[in-house]
Design a protein around this motif. Structure first.
Motif, PDB file in Angstrom:
ATOM      1  N   ASP A   1     -22.286 -21.175   1.470  1.00 53.52           N
ATOM      2  CA  ASP A   1     -22.920 -22.261   2.194  1.00 53.52           C
ATOM      3  C   ASP A   1     -22.313 -22.413   3.585  1.00 53.52           C
ATOM      4  O   ASP A   1     -21.211 -21.925   3.871  1.00 53.52           O
ATOM      5  CB  ASP A   1     -22.747 -23.573   1.413  1.00 53.52           C
ATOM      6  N   THR A   2     -23.056 -23.147   4.410  1.00 55.71           N
ATOM      7  CA  THR A   2     -22.564 -23.433   5.765  1.00 55.71           C
ATOM      8  C   THR A   2     -21.290 -24.265   5.677  1.00 55.71           C
ATOM      9  O   THR A   2     -21.259 -25.295   4.993  1.00 55.71           O
ATOM     10  CB  THR A   2     -23.617 -24.189   6.585  1.00 55.71           C
ATOM     11  N   GLY A   3     -20.241 -23.851   6.370  1.00 56.03           N
ATOM     12  CA  GLY A   3     -18.969 -24.582   6.371  1.00 56.03           C
ATOM     13  C   GLY A   3     -18.093 -24.290   5.187  1.00 56.03           C
ATOM     14  O   GLY A   3     -17.040 -24.928   5.019  1.00 56.03           O
ATOM     15  N   ALA A   4     -18.521 -23.348   4.303  1.00 54.60           N
ATOM     16  CA  ALA A   4     -17.720 -23.081   3.115  1.00 54.60           C
ATOM     17  C   ALA A   4     -16.442 -22.309   3.437  1.00 54.60           C
ATOM     18  O   ALA A   4     -15.471 -22.367   2.680  1.00 54.60           O
ATOM     19  CB  ALA A   4     -18.556 -22.302   2.096  1.00 54.60           C
ATOM     20  N   GLY A   5     -16.412 -21.570   4.529  1.00 54.16           N
ATOM     21  CA  GLY A   5     -15.191 -20.862   4.893  1.00 54.16           C
ATOM     22  C   GLY A   5     -15.344 -19.361   4.995  1.00 54.16           C
ATOM     23  O   GLY A   5     -14.368 -18.626   4.814  1.00 54.16           O
ATOM     24  N   LYS A   6     -16.562 -18.883   5.285  1.00 56.74           N
ATOM     25  CA  LYS A   6     -16.745 -17.427   5.415  1.00 56.74           C
ATOM     26  C   LYS A   6     -16.001 -16.906   6.642  1.00 56.74           C
ATOM     27  O   LYS A   6     -15.227 -15.954   6.557  1.00 56.74           O
ATOM     28  CB  LYS A   6     -18.256 -17.115   5.538  1.00 56.74           C
ATOM     29  N   THR A   7     -16.257 -17.527   7.773  1.00 52.32           N
ATOM     30  CA  THR A   7     -15.601 -17.077   9.008  1.00 52.32           C
ATOM     31  C   THR A   7     -14.092 -17.300   8.953  1.00 52.32           C
ATOM     32  O   THR A   7     -13.328 -16.584   9.602  1.00 52.32           O
ATOM     33  CB  THR A   7     -16.208 -17.823  10.210  1.00 52.32           C
ATOM     34  N   THR A   8     -13.658 -18.273   8.125  1.00 54.99           N
ATOM     35  CA  THR A   8     -12.218 -18.540   8.014  1.00 54.99           C
ATOM     36  C   THR A   8     -11.470 -17.327   7.487  1.00 54.99           C
ATOM     37  O   THR A   8     -10.313 -17.084   7.848  1.00 54.99           O
ATOM     38  CB  THR A   8     -11.986 -19.757   7.109  1.00 54.99           C
ATOM     39  N   LEU A   9     -12.118 -16.534   6.605  1.00 54.47           N
ATOM     40  CA  LEU A   9     -11.459 -15.332   6.109  1.00 54.47           C
ATOM     41  C   LEU A   9     -11.204 -14.337   7.235  1.00 54.47           C
ATOM     42  O   LEU A   9     -10.159 -13.674   7.277  1.00 54.47           O
ATOM     43  CB  LEU A   9     -12.310 -14.690   5.006  1.00 54.47           C
ATOM     44  N   LEU A  10     -12.171 -14.222   8.148  1.00 55.93           N
ATOM     45  CA  LEU A  10     -11.952 -13.350   9.303  1.00 55.93           C
ATOM     46  C   LEU A  10     -10.858 -13.919  10.201  1.00 55.93           C
ATOM     47  O   LEU A  10     -10.036 -13.170  10.761  1.00 55.93           O
ATOM     48  CB  LEU A  10     -13.250 -13.186  10.091  1.00 55.93           C
ATOM     49  N   ASP A  11     -10.847 -15.262  10.337  1.00 50.07           N
ATOM     50  CA  ASP A  11      -9.781 -15.897  11.106  1.00 50.07           C
ATOM     51  C   ASP A  11      -8.419 -15.611  10.484  1.00 50.07           C
ATOM     52  O   ASP A  11      -7.426 -15.390  11.189  1.00 50.07           O
ATOM     53  CB  ASP A  11     -10.008 -17.405  11.183  1.00 50.07           C
ATOM     54  N   ALA A  12      -8.367 -15.634   9.131  1.00 49.37           N
ATOM     55  CA  ALA A  12      -7.092 -15.387   8.450  1.00 49.37           C
ATOM     56  C   ALA A  12      -6.589 -13.969   8.727  1.00 49.37           C
ATOM     57  O   ALA A  12      -5.391 -13.747   8.923  1.00 49.37           O
ATOM     58  CB  ALA A  12      -7.259 -15.619   6.944  1.00 49.37           C
ATOM     59  N   ILE A  13      -7.515 -12.989   8.737  1.00 45.27           N
ATOM     60  CA  ILE A  13      -7.110 -11.607   9.042  1.00 45.27           C
ATOM     61  C   ILE A  13      -6.559 -11.516  10.460  1.00 45.27           C
ATOM     62  O   ILE A  13      -5.510 -10.921  10.715  1.00 45.27           O
ATOM     63  CB  ILE A  13      -8.302 -10.658   8.845  1.00 45.27           C
TER      64      ILE A  13
END
Length: 984
Positions: free
Chosen positions: A36-48
């Protein structure tokens, strides 16, 4: 680079520990991050990205909010990434800086950022097997292994959300900044600046040489009185000046020679008349001297008589002085007799025999008392020794009491000394902790003190940027106004070029019945070109000022981020407390050896004190026994000494009194004898005085003494008479001399006329000499200036030619002057890179657009004369025309942006080594694509994963989720997001 696993804890929307297994997820080379929107998909890329570089892509890095807001206070935020780079497997772990509640009390404290790098398996050559824990060292190692900066990584490996179309639609300036950041072309900008700086330096050197020529021209003109010429060399002008100076010098020297001859003749006449005048003066003075001496002859004879009488009286005066001295000696001897008689208590004329007998009696009595003096001295010595024994007994008894008290207090002192030793040891252990914290606080305090200056720099930079924007807008307005006015008067400008019978360049007609009339304030082409140049300079200044403001703002943000919630006053107070604590701990730790020595000394002091007390008690007993014996001896000797002293304080005092009485009597006897001898000498001196007066020819003694004169008066008489004799002899000798023979004292010489004539001739000669000297100095100075001016002319010409060549070359390198494309060296290099990107992107764009679209790179100059080389358009194969990328539809824009991003990634990867794209992430919306276009995109992505490459996608498109075999689903709840691995 290939990823193996990712662990996130309290990071972004994930409030607990989550694990991603990329080895399983990317087994097929293609996987999807879905949720879902805001669930944290892009956050995983940020973590990398954070695990690798300590930062995240895009604007999210500015927010500095990486910790999960719903995470428990005791859970630490961290990211752990395990990956392989260049065949070396390693494990990265990072924790961001964030605020956490204090463990004690209220409020928050800053949790400092941390980083570590651990080698998994074999440690590379030259590396320590121990983990790297310094943030900067970890960052340098990662960048060295990857071979690219953080900006290049975000463009090559991780294509972030919202960044695809930015490069496609960017203007020339934005595209230039991005390309320069990715390809590191700053060195070409340094080359451009080097040429500009070199041109500026040579310009200053040429100006200095020109100023030197101008100064030398002005100096030559000033010295010669001839108007100066321009900077370029004019040898004829300088030669004429030098020839005229030489002629002036020769004329002045000839005039000087003539006037010097006239002066020498006048000097000879004046010298002859001066000698004659001197002879006449000397004759007159000699005659006057002889006449004066003859007039004072009687006075001179009286002086001689007075001198002769004073000379005869000298023996009488000497005899009188001898008689006076004898009388004085007689009076002093009589006074001495009276004095000693008074001291002895007898009459001055008492019989001498009685006085001598009494003196002998007193000396005999004093000799008898001399035998008792050693016993008296021994009595005094024994009494002093007795007092010393009493003092020593008292001191030893006091010392015994003190030592007993010390021995009784030793146990407590030993306990206290052991406590102090333990305190010093603990201080040494605590000192390193205090030093480390002091270093951290000092660094934060330095940062806090840099913030006001950074804020002022930011305010000033913003002000300069706003001023540059206003200046650029004003220059643009002026340019637009000039263009409008020129267009309005273009007909008149063309009409000015028409000639009867020649065709019109517009319509071709050879007749011109109604040519346009000139308008008021006609604008010329050079006016418009000058305004355009000014507008370009203003735009460049605007870009520079804006960039400086952004850098200042970034610098201030960095300082504030580093400082956190600390304040300067609190840090200064804490640092002062830490320094005081460190000083106290340093002093305490440094005293460890001293305190240990003191403890050992106290522990060994018990036996020593016992031995000292025993020795003191033995000494006290011996001293008391000696005191008793000495007291008895003193009392027995005192009876004999009491008889010898009599009424005096001591034997020595009574003996000294007897000797003094005898001495006074003997002195009285000697004074009586001396007085009688002095009376006899006085009688003899008075008889000798009378005989001397008679022998000198005086009637009596008083007459002889009246003729006495003091030495001063005698000297005056001698000098006066000698002066009279010298004057008379000098006058006679002068008149008898051969040089004054025949000189008449009444002769008239005429010296004044000869002196005046000589002075006039001398003045004329001196004036001529000054003129000749000035002409010589002017000639010398002009010769020197001429040589220096010719050297300056010879140096200025090549320097001006070199500067002109360098200026033209600098203009070409910086996109001006003869540079037809108006492209700087840096823009030219970037244009070549952009052309490579366009070629690489075209291959994928043609594939995804079914051969319809291609990228076209343009190196033409931009609008309004802006620099070219970075233009990027799209060729539509359906129409065969090139059109701007902004005219593409949403789906077409996505295809073009994705193709351009992938092409850019290929070029950057090749630039940095070409073997780094084992893993690629694409975070972009695919919802704008239709089914057919999506097929083409998927085919392209399949090509990307060829050769073992793993491609990760972030998308909401359901069809893509169905097509991709493996996906990582992100579920969002009120408490936090979770990860779930799923397969189709």
């Amino acid at each position: 680079m290939r990823l193996h696993s990712l662990e996130v804890t309290a990071f972004g929307p994930y409030n607990d520990h989550q694990v991603v297994d990329f080895d399983q997820l990317g087994a097929d080379g293609l996987f999807l991050l879905h949720g879902d929107t805001g669930a944290g998909k892009t956050t995983l890329l940020d973590a990398i990205a954070f695990a690798l570089y300590g930062s995240v892509p895009g604007a999210r890095n500015d927010a500095k909010r990486l910790r999960c807001d719903t995470a428990a206070d005791e859970v630490n935020t961290s990211v752990v990434l395990e990956l392989t780079i260049q065949g070396q497997r390693l494990r990265l772990e990072r924790s961001p800086e964030y605020q956490r509640p204090k463990k004690r009390g209220d409020g928050y404290t800053t949790q400092q950022a941390k980083a570590s790098l651990t080698w998994v398996g074999t440690t590379p050559d030259g590396q320590s097997p121990e983990p790297l824990t310094r943030i900067d060292e970890v960052g340098r190692t990662v960048q060295r292994l990857l071979g690219m900066s953080v900006d290049q990584f975000f463009q090559v490996v991780m294509l972030p959300q919202g960044e695809f179309a930015k490069f496609l639609r960017a203007d020339t300036g934005e595209r230039e900044k991005l390309l320069e950041r990715l390809f590191g072309t700053e060195r070409f900008g340094e080359v451009e600046r080097w040429f500009v700086d070199r041109r500026r330096e040579r310009g200053r050197a040429v100006e200095e040489q020109s100023q030197r020529v101008r100064e030398l021209n002005a100096r030559v003109s000033q010295v010669s009185g001839v108007e100066q010429v321009s900077e370029v060399g004019e040898a004829n002008w300088l030669e004429d000046i030098e020839k005229q100076a030489l002629r002036d010098l020769e004329n002045s020297r000839a005039e000087l020679t003539r006037l010097r001859r006239e002066r020498d003749a006048a000097e000879a006449v004046r010298t002859e008349r001066r000698e004659l005048a001197d002879k006449v003066r000397r004759v007159r003075e000699a005659n006057a001297t002889l006449a004066d001496i003859d007039a004072k002859r009687a006075e001179h004879e009286a002086w001689r008589a007075e001198r002769e009488a004073a000379t005869r009286a000298i023996p009488v005066v000497s005899a009188r002085r001898t008689a006076d001295r004898a009388e004085q000696e007689r009076d002093r001897a009589q006074a001495e007799v009276v004095t000693w008689a008074s001291r002895c208590g007898v009459e001055p004329e008492a019989p001498l025999e009685d006085l001598r007998a009494r003196a002998n009696s007193e000396r005999e009595r004093a000799g008898a008392l001399g035998q008792l003096i050693p016993e008296a001295q021994q009595q005094e010595s024994d009494r002093r020794k007795l007092a010393e024994l009493a003092e020593r007994i008292t001191a030893d008894e006091k010392r015994e009491t003190e030592l007993v008290a010390q021995r009784d207090g030793l146990p407590d002192r030993i306990t206290a000394a052991r406590a102090r030793v333990e305190e010093a040891k603990h201080a040494g252990l605590r000192l390193e902790t205090v030093r480390t914290r002091g270093t951290e606080v000092a660094a934060l305090l330095t940062t806090a003190r840099e913030i006001p200056a950074a804020q002022r720099e930011l305010d000033a930079a913003r002000t300069r940027a706003q001023q540059a924007v206003d200046a650029h807008q004003q220059a643009r307005d002026v340019l637009q106004d000039l263009r409008s006015r020129r267009l309005a008067g273009m007909a008149a400008e063309l009409a000015a070029r028409l000639a009867d019978g020649e065709p019109c360049p517009v319509c071709g007609s050879a007749e011109h019945p109604a040519p346009g009339e000139p308008v008021d304030d006609q604008v010329r082409a050079e006016d418009e070109e000058a305004a355009q140049t000014a507008e370009q300079r203003a735009q460049a200044e605007r870009e520079r000022a804006t960039s400086a403001a952004q850098q200042a703002e970034q610098q201030l943000a960095t300082l504030r981020e580093r400082l956190g919630e600390h304040t300067e006053s609190a840090l200064a107070e804490e640092l002062e407390e830490l320094r005081a604590e460190r000083k106290r701990l340093d002093d305490t730790a440094a005293a460890l050896a001293e305190r240990e020595a003191e403890l050992a000394k106290l522990e060994a002091a018990t036996d020593e004190l016992g031995e000292q007390i025993s020795a003191l008690r033995t000494g006290i007993a011996a001293a008391r026994s000696e005191n008793t014996a000495l007291t008895a001896s003193i009392e027995e000797r005192e009876a004999r000494l009491r008889d010898g002293r009599g009424d005096f304080d001591s034997i020595a005092d009574r003996r000294a009194h007897l000797l003094d009485v005898a001495d006074r009597l003997e002195r009285l006897v000697a004074a009586r004898t001396a007085r009688d001898d002095a009376q006899q000498r006085l009688t003899e001196a008075r008889a000798a005085l009378a005989e001397a007066a008679t022998a000198a020819g005086f009637a009596d003694t008083d007459a002889a003494l009246a003729a006495e004169r003091d030495e001063r008066r005698l000297a005056e008489l001698e000098e006066s008479l000698a002066e009279v004799d010298r004057r008379a002899a000098g006058a006679r000798e002068a008149l008898a001399g051969a040089d004054l023979f025949g000189v008449d004292p009444d002769t008239e010489v005429g010296l004044e006329q000869a002196t005046e004539a000589a002075a006039t001739a001398t003045a004329a000669a001196e004036s001529a000499a000054a003129a000749a000297h000035a002409a010589e100095r002017r000639h010398t100075e002009l010769s020197d200036l001429g040589e220096r001016l010719r050297e300056a002319w010879a140096e200025l010409g090549p320097a001006m030619a070199e500067h002109a060549e360098l200026e033209a070359l600098a203009d070409v390198v910086n996109g001006r002057g003869q540079n037809a494309r108006k492209m700087s060296l840096r823009a030219y290099v970037l244009a070549a890179r952009l052309e490579e990107i366009a070629i690489a992107a075209t291959r994928r764009l043609q594939r995804m657009s079914d051969g319809r679209y291609s990228f076209v790179h343009s190196d033409a100059a931009g609008a309004r004369g802006t620099r070219g080389g970075l233009g990027l358009d799209v060729l539509d194969d359906y129409s065969g025309k090139v059109r701007p990328a902004k005219t593409l539809s949403g789906g077409e824009s996505f295809l073009a942006s994705l193709s351009l991003a992938l092409g850019l990634a290929d070029v950057v990867a090749a630039e940095t080594g070409g073997a780094l794209l084992d893993t690629l992430f694409i975070d972009e919306g695919f919802g704008t694509l239709d089914a057919d276009t999506l097929d083409l995109v998927m085919d392209t992505l399949d090509e990307l994963r060829a050769g073992g490459r793993v491609v990760g996608l972030v998308s909401h498109v359901e069809e893509m989720r169905q097509r991709i075999a493996v996906r990582l689903r992100v579920r969002k709840s009120r408490h936090g997001s979770t990860l779930e691995l799923a397969t189709s």
